[in-house]
Design a protein around this motif. Structure first.
Motif, PDB file in Angstrom:
ATOM      1  N   LEU A 272       0.847  -1.188   0.000  1.00 50.06           N
ATOM      2  CA  LEU A 272       0.000   0.000   0.000  1.00 50.06           C
ATOM      3  C   LEU A 272       0.886   1.242   0.000  1.00 50.06           C
ATOM      4  O   LEU A 272       0.740   2.129  -0.827  1.00 50.06           O
ATOM      5  CB  LEU A 272      -0.922   0.003   1.219  1.00 50.06           C
ATOM      6  CG  LEU A 272      -1.817   1.225   1.375  1.00 50.06           C
ATOM      7  CD1 LEU A 272      -2.779   1.338   0.190  1.00 50.06           C
ATOM      8  CD2 LEU A 272      -2.569   1.162   2.688  1.00 50.06           C
ATOM      9  N   SER A 273       1.842   1.280   0.955  1.00 50.80           N
ATOM     10  CA  SER A 273       2.724   2.438   1.035  1.00 50.80           C
ATOM     11  C   SER A 273       4.020   2.083   1.746  1.00 50.80           C
ATOM     12  O   SER A 273       4.089   1.095   2.483  1.00 50.80           O
ATOM     13  CB  SER A 273       2.042   3.591   1.773  1.00 50.80           C
ATOM     14  OG  SER A 273       1.791   3.228   3.113  1.00 50.80           O
ATOM     15  N   ALA A 274       5.033   2.911   1.504  1.00 48.14           N
ATOM     16  CA  ALA A 274       6.319   2.807   2.197  1.00 48.14           C
ATOM     17  C   ALA A 274       6.716   4.208   2.617  1.00 48.14           C
ATOM     18  O   ALA A 274       6.577   5.149   1.841  1.00 48.14           O
ATOM     19  CB  ALA A 274       7.368   2.190   1.290  1.00 48.14           C
ATOM     20  N   ASP A 275       7.186   4.330   3.850  1.00 46.99           N
ATOM     21  CA  ASP A 275       7.533   5.645   4.380  1.00 46.99           C
ATOM     22  C   ASP A 275       8.795   5.575   5.221  1.00 46.99           C
ATOM     23  O   ASP A 275       9.012   4.596   5.948  1.00 46.99           O
ATOM     24  CB  ASP A 275       6.412   6.187   5.275  1.00 46.99           C
ATOM     25  CG  ASP A 275       5.127   6.402   4.522  1.00 46.99           C
ATOM     26  OD1 ASP A 275       5.108   7.282   3.650  1.00 46.99           O
ATOM     27  OD2 ASP A 275       4.154   5.674   4.801  1.00 46.99           O
ATOM     28  N   VAL A 276       9.607   6.626   5.139  1.00 43.82           N
ATOM     29  CA  VAL A 276      10.727   6.818   6.044  1.00 43.82           C
ATOM     30  C   VAL A 276      10.312   7.946   6.990  1.00 43.82           C
ATOM     31  O   VAL A 276       9.955   9.031   6.542  1.00 43.82           O
ATOM     32  CB  VAL A 276      12.012   7.211   5.288  1.00 43.82           C
ATOM     33  CG1 VAL A 276      13.133   7.505   6.273  1.00 43.82           C
ATOM     34  CG2 VAL A 276      12.422   6.111   4.328  1.00 43.82           C
ATOM     35  N   ILE A 277      10.346   7.651   8.282  1.00 42.04           N
ATOM     36  CA  ILE A 277       9.882   8.610   9.283  1.00 42.04           C
ATOM     37  C   ILE A 277      11.072   9.030  10.138  1.00 42.04           C
ATOM     38  O   ILE A 277      11.745   8.182  10.735  1.00 42.04           O
ATOM     39  CB  ILE A 277       8.777   7.992  10.151  1.00 42.04           C
ATOM     40  CG1 ILE A 277       7.648   7.473   9.260  1.00 42.04           C
ATOM     41  CG2 ILE A 277       8.251   9.004  11.167  1.00 42.04           C
ATOM     42  CD1 ILE A 277       6.737   6.482   9.928  1.00 42.04           C
ATOM     43  N   ASN A 278      11.324  10.321  10.186  1.00 42.15           N
ATOM     44  CA  ASN A 278      12.448  10.826  10.981  1.00 42.15           C
ATOM     45  C   ASN A 278      11.997  11.882  11.989  1.00 42.15           C
ATOM     46  O   ASN A 278      12.727  12.796  12.315  1.00 42.15           O
ATOM     47  CB  ASN A 278      13.562  11.365  10.080  1.00 42.15           C
ATOM     48  CG  ASN A 278      13.073  12.408   9.111  1.00 42.15           C
ATOM     49  OD1 ASN A 278      11.970  12.925   9.269  1.00 42.15           O
ATOM     50  ND2 ASN A 278      13.873  12.709   8.118  1.00 42.15           N
TER      51      ASN A 278
END
Length: 126
Positions: A58-64
């Motif tokens: 569905l989705s891919a995210d990098v969270i910082n």
């Protein structure tokens, strides 16, 4: 880390998760049949559930930003309700490292199959 547009993995299939010494390689087959590789370098902790044939993303995210990943960190460290309310010291230190860009959270959300949450030093594409 340069900004990567992970919208390309929407509806892609996750074909492989390969664990190495200190990194993880993810292999995706995009909708247009091209291959997309993501490397999670400097893995500190990873949770990977329900890897199946036909994994669809569905989705891919990098969270910082630690304020945007508390639920994911709770899940990654398998905290019970009491621990979630206590905010354990080690978790506060991890949040500090996320805010100072020493660590990031990579989240792979499925339409079908594998959910992956990883705490790592950087995310690169190859």
């Amino acid at each position: 880390m340069r900004n990567v547009d992970f919208s390309v993995v929407h509806d892609a299939q996750l074909l492989k998760i390969e664990l190495r010494n200190n990194y993880v390689e993810l292999l995706f087959k995009l909708v247009d049949e091209t291959v997309f590789i993501v490397i999670l370098d400097g893995i500190e902790r990873m949770l990977c559930n329900s890897f199946k044939e036909g994994n669809t993303i569905l989705s891919a995210d990098v969270i910082n930003d630690s304020s945007k990943c508390s639920i994911l960190l709770n899940k990654l460290f398998e905290l019970n309700e009491a621990e979630k309310n206590e905010n354990p010291t080690y978790l506060l230190k991890i949040k500090e490292k996320i805010n100072s860009q020493e660590l990031v959270v990579f989240h792979l959300s499925p339409s079908y199959g594998c959910e992956l949450i990883a705490l790592c030093k950087r995310v690169v594409t190859g």
